[in-house]
Design an enzyme around this catalytic site. Structure first.
Site, short mmCIF file in Angstrom:
data_model
loop_
_atom_site.label_atom_id
_atom_site.label_comp_id
_atom_site.label_asym_id
_atom_site.label_seq_id
_atom_site.Cartn_x
_atom_site.Cartn_y
_atom_site.Cartn_z
N LYS A 162 6.37 5.40 13.16
CA LYS A 162 7.32 4.28 13.08
C LYS A 162 8.65 4.75 13.64
CE LYS A 162 6.24 1.83 8.82
NZ LYS A 162 6.90 1.42 7.57
N GLU A 184 10.05 11.33 -2.09
CA GLU A 184 8.99 10.81 -1.20
C GLU A 184 7.68 11.60 -1.40
OE1 GLU A 184 9.47 8.03 0.30
OE2 GLU A 184 11.58 7.85 0.89
N ASN A 236 5.22 2.07 0.51
CA ASN A 236 6.51 1.51 0.12
C ASN A 236 6.68 1.45 -1.40
OD1 ASN A 236 7.77 0.82 2.71
ND2 ASN A 236 5.95 -0.46 2.95
N HIS A 254 15.21 -0.79 -2.44
CA HIS A 254 16.03 -1.47 -1.43
C HIS A 254 17.07 -2.37 -2.07
CE1 HIS A 254 12.80 -0.90 1.91
NE2 HIS A 254 13.69 0.07 1.91
P1 NAD Z 1 19.40 11.89 7.81
O1 NAD Z 1 18.66 11.98 9.07
O2 NAD Z 1 20.63 11.04 7.79
O3 NAD Z 1 19.80 13.35 7.32
C1 NAD Z 1 20.56 13.50 6.15
C2 NAD Z 1 21.78 14.42 6.40
O4 NAD Z 1 21.31 15.78 6.47
C3 NAD Z 1 22.47 14.16 7.73
O5 NAD Z 1 23.85 14.35 7.55
C4 NAD Z 1 21.90 15.23 8.63
O6 NAD Z 1 22.73 15.56 9.73
C5 NAD Z 1 21.80 16.39 7.67
N1 NAD Z 1 20.83 17.42 8.01
C6 NAD Z 1 19.69 17.31 8.73
N2 NAD Z 1 19.02 18.47 8.71
C7 NAD Z 1 19.76 19.33 7.99
C8 NAD Z 1 19.60 20.69 7.62
N3 NAD Z 1 18.50 21.37 7.96
N4 NAD Z 1 20.56 21.28 6.87
C9 NAD Z 1 21.67 20.57 6.48
N5 NAD Z 1 21.87 19.28 6.79
C10 NAD Z 1 20.91 18.67 7.53
O7 NAD Z 1 18.48 11.36 6.61
P2 NAD Z 1 16.94 11.60 6.25
O8 NAD Z 1 16.88 11.48 4.78
O9 NAD Z 1 16.35 12.78 6.90
O10 NAD Z 1 16.23 10.34 6.91
C11 NAD Z 1 16.57 9.04 6.52
C12 NAD Z 1 16.23 8.12 7.66
O11 NAD Z 1 14.82 8.19 7.90
C13 NAD Z 1 16.55 6.67 7.40
O12 NAD Z 1 17.17 6.12 8.54
C14 NAD Z 1 15.20 6.03 7.18
O13 NAD Z 1 15.16 4.68 7.57
C15 NAD Z 1 14.30 6.87 8.05
N6 NAD Z 1 12.90 6.89 7.63
C16 NAD Z 1 11.97 6.62 8.56
C17 NAD Z 1 10.62 6.64 8.22
C18 NAD Z 1 9.60 6.36 9.27
O14 NAD Z 1 8.41 6.26 8.93
N7 NAD Z 1 9.99 6.26 10.52
C19 NAD Z 1 10.24 6.95 6.92
C20 NAD Z 1 11.22 7.25 5.99
C21 NAD Z 1 12.56 7.23 6.35
#
Ligand code: NAD
Length: 333
Positions: free
Chosen positions: A118, A160, A216, A223
């Site tokens: 996705k 998750e 979900n 949400h």
């Molecule tokens: P994110 O990508 O915003 O990362 C969270 C924070 O951690 C950011 O500030 C990032 O720069 C920082 N970061 C990343 N790697 C790091 C590391 N190794 N050390 C320190 N900091 C680090 O958030 P997330 O939780 O990774 O992802 C959330 C996003 O994922 C949302 O936009 C959500 O919609 C999406 N998502 C997509 C799917 C899918 O199936 N495509 C599933 C779940 C979530």
């Protein structure tokens, strides 16, 4: 898919690594010690969910045109879920689709966002409303990156992991109850099991017409909590943790889950400092906000309700009063 330390890899094509300044500052040198390419470019976009938008996509696409990327070129998503979603989306539309590789660096993106194809971005109407299904060529998961992850972000990823276990894998849940995910070897094992669980579900229903919807679990309630708190108070995984507790209470009231099972899930979330309570100020306004959910129609709300631990039910026939009664229990936290 590979869940281990990154191996040295050479790509005999043009490659762009898409990342943000924070991840680049922490880990790009390590990545570049492993990845080489015929031509290698770095594209950075600003850090944060608020930049998961068309402007960042344009930045990525402009850079690809500028460097004359062609249909054999490759993108590498190097960051959390935000970078993964945007890179995947840019890859899905650049010249009608080029390959991309996921190298996720947050726990949430390693166990969830990078797996399943996705991709997407946000706009003024809401989150993830624009996107495409575009599978990565591969996902390379290296837990080395997690050493710099802030503890709240770590917890959000654990939420998750718990989601996958409660919905699909009782043995995995039993393992998590006694495991200490702060131990790197145990964490590696948990990541493997979570990714495998998600990959199995996606293999059965890639486009989310059926069983994939169950992933979900916790999100329908979560949400609304994110919406009510304007995406500021909780990380997504934290809101999902509270959402799972609410879904469990609904399951208890429908005799689909025992009180003891609900308590076991709550205790597992608490072990990683995840929030499990929330003050619902108005149950009826909370209920109305469910209708903004992509899974819901104008008249019916789709709920993902656990059946014990390790099984799940997708239903749009739960009586409104049942849910309101559950929400009322969260009214005086
Ligand atoms: P994110 O990508 O915003 O990362 C969270 C924070 O951690 C950011 O500030 C990032 O720069 C920082 N970061 C990343 N790697 C790091 C590391 N190794 N050390 C320190 N900091 C680090 O958030 P997330 O939780 O990774 O992802 C959330 C996003 O994922 C949302 O936009 C959500 O919609 C999406 N998502 C997509 C799917 C899918 O199936 N495509 C599933 C779940 C979530």
């Amino acid at each position: 898919m590979n869940i281990d330390s990154l191996c040295k890899t050479h790509f005999d094509t043009k490659v762009a690594i898409v990342t943000n300044p924070k991840v680049a500052g922490l880990h790009l040198a390590y990545l570049l010690s492993k990845i080489t390419a015929k031509e290698l470019y770095i594209i950075t976009v600003p850090d944060g969910e608020e930049y998961k938008n068309q402007e960042s996509i344009n930045t990525i696409l402009e850079s690809l045109f500028n460097h004359r990327f062609n249909r054999k070129s490759l993108l590498i998503a190097f960051g959390g879920g935000v970078i993964g979603d945007m890179t995947g989306y840019a890859a899905s539309i650049y010249q009608r689709g080029i390959d991309f590789v996921q190298i996720p660096t947050t726990l949430l993106s390693q166990v969830d966002a990078s797996v399943g194809g996705k991709t997407g971005m946000n706009n003024s109407y809401g989150k993830n409303l624009i996107g495409a299904f575009h599978q990565p060529r591969t996902v390379l998961i290296d837990s080395h990156f997690l050493t710099t992850l802030p503890s709240r972000e770590f917890g959000a990823g654990v939420a998750e992991i718990v989601k996958m276990a409660v919905t699909f894998n009782k043995d995995f849940f039993d393992f998590l109850e006694i495991a200490d995910l702060n131990d790197s070897e145990v964490l590696q094992e948990a990541i493997k099991q979570a990714v495998q669980t998600k990959a199995d579900v996606v293999a059965k229903d890639e486009k989310e017409h059926g069983i994939r919807v169950a992933l979900n679990y916790g999100h329908t309630f979560g949400h609304v909590i994110e919406n009510e708190t304007k995406y500021k108070r909780f990380l997504h995984g934290e809101a999902v943790a509270i959402g799972m507790v609410m879904a469990n209470e609904t399951a208890v009231s429908l005799d689909l889950m025992s009180k003891d099972e609900a308590l076991r899930v709550e205790n597992l979330l608490k072990k990683y400092n995840l929030p499990t309570s929330y003050n619902v100020e108005s149950s009826s306004s909370f209920y109305e906000t469910f209708f903004l959910d992509k899974k819901s129609s104008d008249t019916n709300i789709t709920f993902i309700i656990p059946v014990g631990i390790g099984d799940v039910k997708i239903t749009d026939t739960i009586e409104m009063q049942t849910v309101i009664d559950v929400l009322n229990q969260f009214g005086e936290v």
